[in-house]
Design an enzyme around this catalytic site. Structure first.
Site, PDB file in Angstrom:
ATOM      1  N   HIS A   1       0.837  -1.195   0.000  1.00 30.68           N
ATOM      2  CA  HIS A   1       0.000   0.000   0.000  1.00 30.68           C
ATOM      3  C   HIS A   1       0.868   1.239   0.000  1.00 30.68           C
ATOM      4  O   HIS A   1       2.041   1.211   0.414  1.00 30.68           O
ATOM      5  CB  HIS A   1      -0.967   0.019   1.196  1.00 30.68           C
ATOM      6  CG  HIS A   1      -0.309   0.345   2.513  1.00 30.68           C
ATOM      7  ND1 HIS A   1      -0.150   1.644   2.969  1.00 30.68           N
ATOM      8  CD2 HIS A   1       0.219  -0.450   3.472  1.00 30.68           C
ATOM      9  CE1 HIS A   1       0.436   1.620   4.150  1.00 30.68           C
ATOM     10  NE2 HIS A   1       0.687   0.363   4.486  1.00 30.68           N
ATOM     11  N   CYS A   2       0.313   2.337  -0.522  1.00 31.97           N
ATOM     12  CA  CYS A   2       0.978   3.636  -0.453  1.00 31.97           C
ATOM     13  C   CYS A   2       0.130   4.538   0.427  1.00 31.97           C
ATOM     14  O   CYS A   2      -0.555   4.074   1.333  1.00 31.97           O
ATOM     15  CB  CYS A   2       1.180   4.211  -1.854  1.00 31.97           C
ATOM     16  SG  CYS A   2      -0.342   4.456  -2.779  1.00 31.97           S
ATOM     17  N   MET A   3       0.133   5.828   0.180  1.00 30.46           N
ATOM     18  CA  MET A   3      -0.595   6.753   1.031  1.00 30.46           C
ATOM     19  C   MET A   3      -2.097   6.539   0.988  1.00 30.46           C
ATOM     20  O   MET A   3      -2.788   6.660   2.002  1.00 30.46           O
ATOM     21  CB  MET A   3      -0.286   8.197   0.609  1.00 30.46           C
ATOM     22  CG  MET A   3       1.102   8.657   0.954  1.00 30.46           C
ATOM     23  SD  MET A   3       1.310   8.853   2.734  1.00 30.46           S
ATOM     24  CE  MET A   3       0.165  10.184   3.055  1.00 30.46           C
TER      25      MET A   3
ATOM     26  N   ARG B   1      -3.676   4.008  -1.532  1.00 30.11           N
ATOM     27  CA  ARG B   1      -4.113   2.887  -2.362  1.00 30.11           C
ATOM     28  C   ARG B   1      -3.611   1.542  -1.853  1.00 30.11           C
ATOM     29  O   ARG B   1      -2.463   1.412  -1.441  1.00 30.11           O
ATOM     30  CB  ARG B   1      -3.627   3.076  -3.808  1.00 30.11           C
ATOM     31  CG  ARG B   1      -4.018   4.402  -4.423  1.00 30.11           C
ATOM     32  CD  ARG B   1      -3.425   4.542  -5.819  1.00 30.11           C
ATOM     33  NE  ARG B   1      -3.658   5.878  -6.360  1.00 30.11           N
ATOM     34  CZ  ARG B   1      -3.274   6.263  -7.564  1.00 30.11           C
ATOM     35  NH1 ARG B   1      -2.656   5.421  -8.361  1.00 30.11           N
ATOM     36  NH2 ARG B   1      -3.524   7.490  -7.975  1.00 30.11           N
TER      37      ARG B   1
ATOM     38  N   ARG C   1      -2.387  -1.807  -3.145  1.00 25.87           N
ATOM     39  CA  ARG C   1      -1.776  -2.194  -4.418  1.00 25.87           C
ATOM     40  C   ARG C   1      -1.623  -3.706  -4.463  1.00 25.87           C
ATOM     41  O   ARG C   1      -0.926  -4.296  -3.627  1.00 25.87           O
ATOM     42  CB  ARG C   1      -0.410  -1.510  -4.584  1.00 25.87           C
ATOM     43  CG  ARG C   1      -0.505   0.014  -4.666  1.00 25.87           C
ATOM     44  CD  ARG C   1       0.867   0.653  -4.619  1.00 25.87           C
ATOM     45  NE  ARG C   1       0.775   2.094  -4.733  1.00 25.87           N
ATOM     46  CZ  ARG C   1       1.057   2.784  -5.834  1.00 25.87           C
ATOM     47  NH1 ARG C   1       1.443   2.148  -6.924  1.00 25.87           N
ATOM     48  NH2 ARG C   1       0.954   4.098  -5.859  1.00 25.87           N
TER      49      ARG C   1
END
Length: 500
Positions: free
Chosen positions: A29-31, A33, A35
């Site tokens: 995951h990012c900020m 989303r 993934r």
């Protein structure tokens, strides 16, 4: 329902809609989303996934990305990983073989050398963003307390908390770089640590005394990449019996010497040039530069090219304590919000689009623009362009004040919109800095709204989308079909998010 139960329920709802645990290769995951690397893209139920209340939108790139929003994604991802790990996979090997061709074809579209390079840059720096945000907010709070003269016994401790990470950020960059390029992470961190070691001040390299931190994150990036290549060479040629002793020693020795007697100087010159150019550009052409940067940022995000700016932001934060580029780029989100509000008023009968806008606007104000981009403006076409116009004028407003000597910067990267207020800093008082940034947001909102309302819709687009729909998008009444092109009548429909 407790918070943990809620996050677990979101994860449980998503899992079957992406093909189940056996269809998941990896989870990250990012900020904003979640993934997912999928084995068979055709198993994903896109429409059912988008209909989940917690899902703000989906984006398809090298990974399948589900937009959940900041905070939520960090809590849902561990629950999702736990569900994937616990699920039986009796046919995993067979499914992997079945989906291999599909995965290869999909990835080939996104695996240009330049995109792969940018993706690697993002993988190095994105994990650092939470620490940048936390330390940036603490730095802002500390500055406020110092200006007010409050809690003098506490401010030194806050300064240590805010500065400790930035003092060693090169080490974390080196660690992540080695990991991303296939080397031993701790060796990348060890070589990068040379850059911030105070003892380098005693070294005379080619007639110049080095300074601790010279070269910054760019030097750390180069040093760690070099360490990876040295390590891989050693793995090929050093006998296995000696590998545990020789390989790490040669890796640190060779790459360390090159770093001290070459990379630190070169990276230091590049870093200085980046800072000087950014300051010169905004001081002499701030309004024009802001106009261009604010107007082009949404397309850059669409193409994934915004990732190239991450090391530049980080370099500016290292040098000056804040990046002057982020507040300008954040104006793109303001233009997007203004455009979405205009779409809401231009399509009074389309309940589906209006419902999407109402649910996505709060996130848009906080700088999370994907739901509005992929669910509203981009599928409609022209409103995406007019949103960029709003961002351009907002960026020009902030850039103009930079020309007048009022620098507006951010002490961290990641947030934008209203979420950037706690991270603002500049060369003038905090109140003045906040006022300029807020003014830029208002300009972006206003111009994005006006441009979209008056120029964002053709007659054909209005005819196609300003139709009666129920809250979930089914058309209940429609105007009589009228020819709009040689191909025949318009068919009322709601826009589908564009996959990029």
């Amino acid at each position: 329902m407790s918070t943990d139960d809620k996050n677990r329920a979101i994860a449980a709802a998503i899992l079957p809609l992406v093909g189940g645990a056996e269809n998941i290769d990896s989870v990250a995951h990012c900020m904003t989303r979640l993934r997912l690397a999928l084995r068979d893209r055709s198993l994903v139920q896109d429409e059912a996934l988008k209909a989940l209340p917690a899902v703000m939108g989906v984006v398809e790139d090298d990974t399948y990305q589900i937009v959940l929003g900041p905070g939520t994604v960090a809590r849902v991802t561990p629950e999702f990983e736990a569900l994937v790990a616990a699920a039986p996979r009796p046919s995993a090997d067979g499914l992997a073989a079945q989906g291999a061709a599909i995965r290869a074809a999909r990835k080939a579209k996104n695996q240009t050398p330049f995109k792969l390079f940018l993706r690697r840059i993002a993988n190095i720096f994105v994990p650092l963003i939470p620490a940048l945000i936390g330390c940036g907010i603490i730095a802002g709070l500390n500055g406020l307390l110092i200006n007010l003269g409050w809690l003098p016994g506490v401010t030194p401790a806050l300064a240590a908390m805010a500065s400790g990470f930035m003092a060693l950020i090169a080490v974390f960059v080196g660690f992540n770089t080695a990991k991303e390029f296939g080397g031993t992470p701790i060796l990348g961190g060890a070589v990068a640590a040379i850059i911030v070691f105070p003892g380098v001040a005693k070294i005379d390299a080619f007639g110049q005394t080095l300074s601790p931190g010279q070269g910054g994150v760019l030097g750390a990036l180069g040093a760690a990449v070099l360490a990876v290549y040295v390590e891989k060479w050693c793995r090929r040629w050093v006998p296995e019996a000696l590998d545990v002793l020789v390989t790490p020693t040669l890796t640190v020795l060779v790459s360390g010497l090159v770093t001290i007697f070459g990379l630190m100087f070169v990276a230091g010159e590049i870093s200085t040039a980046i800072g000087d150019f950014a300051n010169w550009l905004l001081a002499h052409a701030g309004a024009g530069a802001g106009l261009v940067l604010g107007g082009l940022f949404l397309p850059l995000v669409m193409l994934g090219l915004h990732q190239a700016l991450i090391p530049i932001h980080t370099t500016l934060i290292e040098q000056q304590g804040f990046t002057v580029l982020l507040p300008i780029l954040a104006m793109a989100g303001a233009g997007q919000v203004g455009a979405a509000v205009a779409v809401y008023f231009k399509l009074p009968r389309n309940g589906s689009i209006r419902r999407t806008i109402k649910s996505a606007l709060p996130a848009g104000f906080l700088g999370v623009g994907e739901p509005l981009i992929y669910g509203v403006s981009l599928p409609l076409g022209r409103p995406f362009v007019t949103a960029c116009v709003g961002g351009a004028f907002g960026g020009g407003f902030v850039g103009l004040f930079n020309m007048l000597g009022d620098k507006v910067g951010s002490t961290a990267i990641g947030p934008s919109g209203w979420a950037l207020f706690p991270l603002l800093d500049g060369n003038k008082g905090l109140g003045e800095t906040i006022a300029i940034y807020a003014g830029g947001l208002l300009v972006g909102y206003a111009v994005g709204f006006v441009a979209t309302y008056f120029w964002g819709f053709s007659d054909r687009l209005l005819e196609e989308f300003d139709v009666e729909t129920d809250p979930v998008g089914a058309t209940v009444t429609a105007p009589a079909a009228t020819p709009v092109a040689a191909g025949g009548p318009a068919t009322p429909q709601t826009p589908e998010p564009v996959k990029v």
